[in-house]
Write an enzyme that holds these catalytic residues in place. Structure first.
Site, PDB file in Angstrom:
ATOM      1  CD  GLU A 166       1.359  46.648 -21.388  1.00 29.08           C
ATOM      2  OE1 GLU A 166       0.168  46.637 -21.061  1.00 29.08           O
ATOM      3  OE2 GLU A 166       2.237  46.045 -20.743  1.00 29.08           O
ATOM      4  CD  GLU A 361       4.891  48.060 -17.812  1.00 29.35           C
ATOM      5  OE1 GLU A 361       4.073  47.187 -17.472  1.00 29.35           O
ATOM      6  OE2 GLU A 361       4.558  49.168 -18.271  1.00 29.35           O
TER       7      GLU A 361
HETATM    8  C1  GBH Z   1       1.041  46.494 -17.691  1.00 28.49           C
HETATM    9  O1  GBH Z   1      -0.092  45.968 -18.265  1.00 28.49           O
HETATM   10  C2  GBH Z   1       0.896  47.980 -17.662  1.00 28.49           C
HETATM   11  O2  GBH Z   1       1.742  48.613 -18.594  1.00 28.49           O
HETATM   12  C3  GBH Z   1       1.061  48.572 -16.294  1.00 28.49           C
HETATM   13  O3  GBH Z   1       0.577  49.882 -16.282  1.00 28.49           O
HETATM   14  C4  GBH Z   1       0.392  47.683 -15.285  1.00 28.49           C
HETATM   15  O4  GBH Z   1       0.350  48.253 -14.013  1.00 28.49           O
HETATM   16  C5  GBH Z   1       1.144  46.391 -15.243  1.00 28.49           C
HETATM   17  O5  GBH Z   1       1.284  45.836 -16.511  1.00 28.49           O
HETATM   18  C6  GBH Z   1       0.554  45.344 -14.316  1.00 28.49           C
HETATM   19  O6  GBH Z   1      -0.711  44.975 -14.724  1.00 28.49           O
HETATM   20  O7  GBH Z   1      -5.762  38.225 -17.820  1.00 28.49           O
HETATM   21  O8  GBH Z   1      -4.471  36.297 -17.150  1.00 28.49           O
HETATM   22  O9  GBH Z   1      -5.023  36.574 -19.466  1.00 28.49           O
HETATM   23  C7  GBH Z   1      -0.112  44.575 -18.409  1.00 28.49           C
HETATM   24  C8  GBH Z   1      -1.446  44.160 -18.934  1.00 28.49           C
HETATM   25  C9  GBH Z   1      -1.209  41.847 -18.355  1.00 28.49           C
HETATM   26  C10 GBH Z   1      -2.829  42.620 -19.952  1.00 28.49           C
HETATM   27  C11 GBH Z   1      -1.527  40.441 -18.754  1.00 28.49           C
HETATM   28  C12 GBH Z   1      -3.086  41.222 -20.360  1.00 28.49           C
HETATM   29  C13 GBH Z   1      -3.253  39.004 -19.607  1.00 28.49           C
HETATM   30  C14 GBH Z   1      -3.238  38.126 -18.399  1.00 28.49           C
HETATM   31  N1  GBH Z   1      -1.511  42.796 -19.394  1.00 28.49           N
HETATM   32  N2  GBH Z   1      -2.884  40.362 -19.242  1.00 28.49           N
HETATM   33  S1  GBH Z   1      -4.728  37.242 -18.189  1.00 28.49           S
END
Ligand code: GBH
Length: 459
Positions: A166, A361
């Site tokens: 990511e 994931e």
């Molecule tokens: C992943 O990130 C990571 O790879 C992992 O390490 C982490 O633990 C896991 O997911 C859970 O978070 O703020 O409502 O607009 C995901 C990160 C998730 C970032 C969704 C952007 C947007 C949702 N992303 N987020 S919102």
């Protein structure tokens, strides 16, 4: 006959990341990472939680792998902590750091579990951050050296290698809105970071390929971006902008098309793109065998000012409104919409054909209790909401496959409850509960359910 079967050889497993589970941040010569620094910066992480102990996986890995085998996992995706391998990010490797992953890989193979390596899941050595981190071109070059060092030790046994997890998060959350380490807030820095992350991926890919790696790729968190109103031209423009900054800025150069013109124009409004050098796009376009897709939730956008969100995308303030999530939400406040995963996979399949995909994931945070936190409990964690989430998303993956998208596997996030970055330990994504007072592991109902899914290769 309502059974859904996945293709033969479909890969099933679970994922974790080093800083989120290992702990032992001071052991065996590990150097400090940007997350050690950031988590100690007041106000950055919920209640000042750090990864110092986390799930103590560094010491408990053998038991954890035994548990993975009991849960029927076939593949385990983990990340290697760069600061364990090169405490300062450059220079001689620390053999004791490599020893840990050497033991982990042998233990996995001994249990018949296929190791899947992520080389970078956000724990940049602090020394490199002191020299600019991902805003500096040198970090990309050092990353390739580090990748080769890890390959030198694990390459005889690990088949599947991915460079970055990511990069969107590393660049935009790390350097754009400061929610993640290193906590900078600077649009120009975010775009520099995007490019140097992609360059680091390309340089590492070239080096690993030259060294004979067969299956090589990276993981993105591509977004399913939808308009608030399907008939609105302004909303369509907002979708195009966010899609450019989230998806095409990565996928186009990775697949050989170079950076999209509209995205370059947007970037140039925030930073002089002197960091783009001749030949970089060719390096970034090094062929990959696998694109990892992390999916949690869709995004709905409107072409107008307003709303609270949006600041993660440099230059969208006042132009794009991110709609507040509605309907069923996870504990993170993220919308639960499995159809978004089908749309996303179909879109990538259509616009970037020939790229095998894997869900690296997918999962949800829900308020699970067990052990000492739940003294009256039954010893079981009835996480029916997680089972429903996973079931819905697996059906969504199946639908995409049925429509012809090449999806090779599914890895649940996460094996264990763990350090959820800025949220600390208060958000639980595991199919296995971790009691942080005792480090006791309790497989949740979702883990038992998942074992069944794997053994049937379907739902
Ligand atoms: C992943 O990130 C990571 O790879 C992992 O390490 C982490 O633990 C896991 O997911 C859970 O978070 O703020 O409502 O607009 C995901 C990160 C998730 C970032 C969704 C952007 C947007 C949702 N992303 N987020 S919102």
């Amino acid at each position: 006959m309502s059974e859904l079967r996945f293709p033969e050889n479909f890969v099933w497993g679970a994922a974790t990341a080093a800083y989120q589970i290992e702990g032992a941040t001071q052991e065996d010569g590990r150097g400090p990472s940007i997350w050690d620094t950031f988590s100690r910066t007041p106000g950055k992480v919920f209640q000042g939680h750090t990864g110092d102990v986390a799930c103590d996986h560094y010491h408990r890995y053998a038991d954890d792998v035994a548990m993975m085998a009991e849960l029927g996992l076939r593949t385990y995706r983990f990340s290697v902590a760069w600061p364990r391998i090169q405490p300062d990010g450059t220079g001689p490797v620390n053999p004791r750091g490599l020893d840990f992953y050497d033991r982990l890989v042998d233990t996995l193979l001994g249990r018949g579990i296929d190791p899947f390596v992520t080389l970078y899941h956000w724990d940049l050595p602090q020394t490199l951050q002191d020299r600019g981190g991902w805003t500096s071109r040198e970090t990309a070059e050092h990353f390739a050296d580090y990748a080769v060092a890890v390959l030198g030790r694990l390459g005889d046994r690990v088949r599947t290698w991915t460079t970055l997890n990511e990069p969107w998060c590393s660049a935009y959350l790390g350097y754009g809105n400061g929610v993640h380490a290193p906590g900078e807030r600077d649009a120009g820095a975010a775009f520099r970071a995007v490019h140097h992350l992609l360059l680091g991926h390309g340089l590492a890919t070239r080096a690993l390929r030259a060294a004979g790696v067969a299956t090589l790729g990276l993981t993105l968190n591509p977004a399913d971006v939808q308009p608030a109103d399907a008939d609105s031209e302004a909303d369509a423009a907002a979708v195009r902008l966010v899609d450019g900054l989230h998806n095409r800025i990565f996928l186009d150069p990775l697949t050989g098309a170079g950076y999209p013109e509209d995205v370059l124009e947007h970037v140039a409004r925030h930073v002089e793109p002197t960091f783009l050098r001749d030949g970089d796009e060719k390096i970034i376009a090094a062929p990959i065998d696998l694109l990892g897709v992390n999916y949690y939730s869709p995004a709905y956008v409107a072409g107008r000012s307003g709303g609270a969100g949006g600041s993660a995308y440099p230059g969208t303030e006042g132009v794009v409104e991110f709609l507040p999530p509605v309907g069923p939400l996870t504990e993170m406040g993220w919308m639960i919409e499995p159809a978004g995963l089908t749309r996303l996979l179909e879109r990538i399949g259509a616009d970037y054909p020939g790229l095998p995909l894997m869900i690296t994931e997918n999962g949800g945070a829900f308020p699970d209790k067990a052990g000492a936190e739940d003294p009256d409990g039954t010893g079981r964690v009835a996480d029916t909401d997680r089972v429903a989430y996973l079931d819905g998303h697996l059906r969504a993956v199946h639908r995409a496959i049925a429509r012809g998208v090449d999806v090779r596997g599914y890895l649940v996030w996460s094996l264990l409850d763990n350090f959820e970055w800025a949220e600390g330990y208060r958000k639980r994504f595991g199919i296995v509960h971790v009691d942080y007072l005792t480090q006791r592991r309790t497989p949740k109902e979702s883990a038992r359910w998942y074992r069944e899914v794997i053994s049937r290769n379907g739902l």
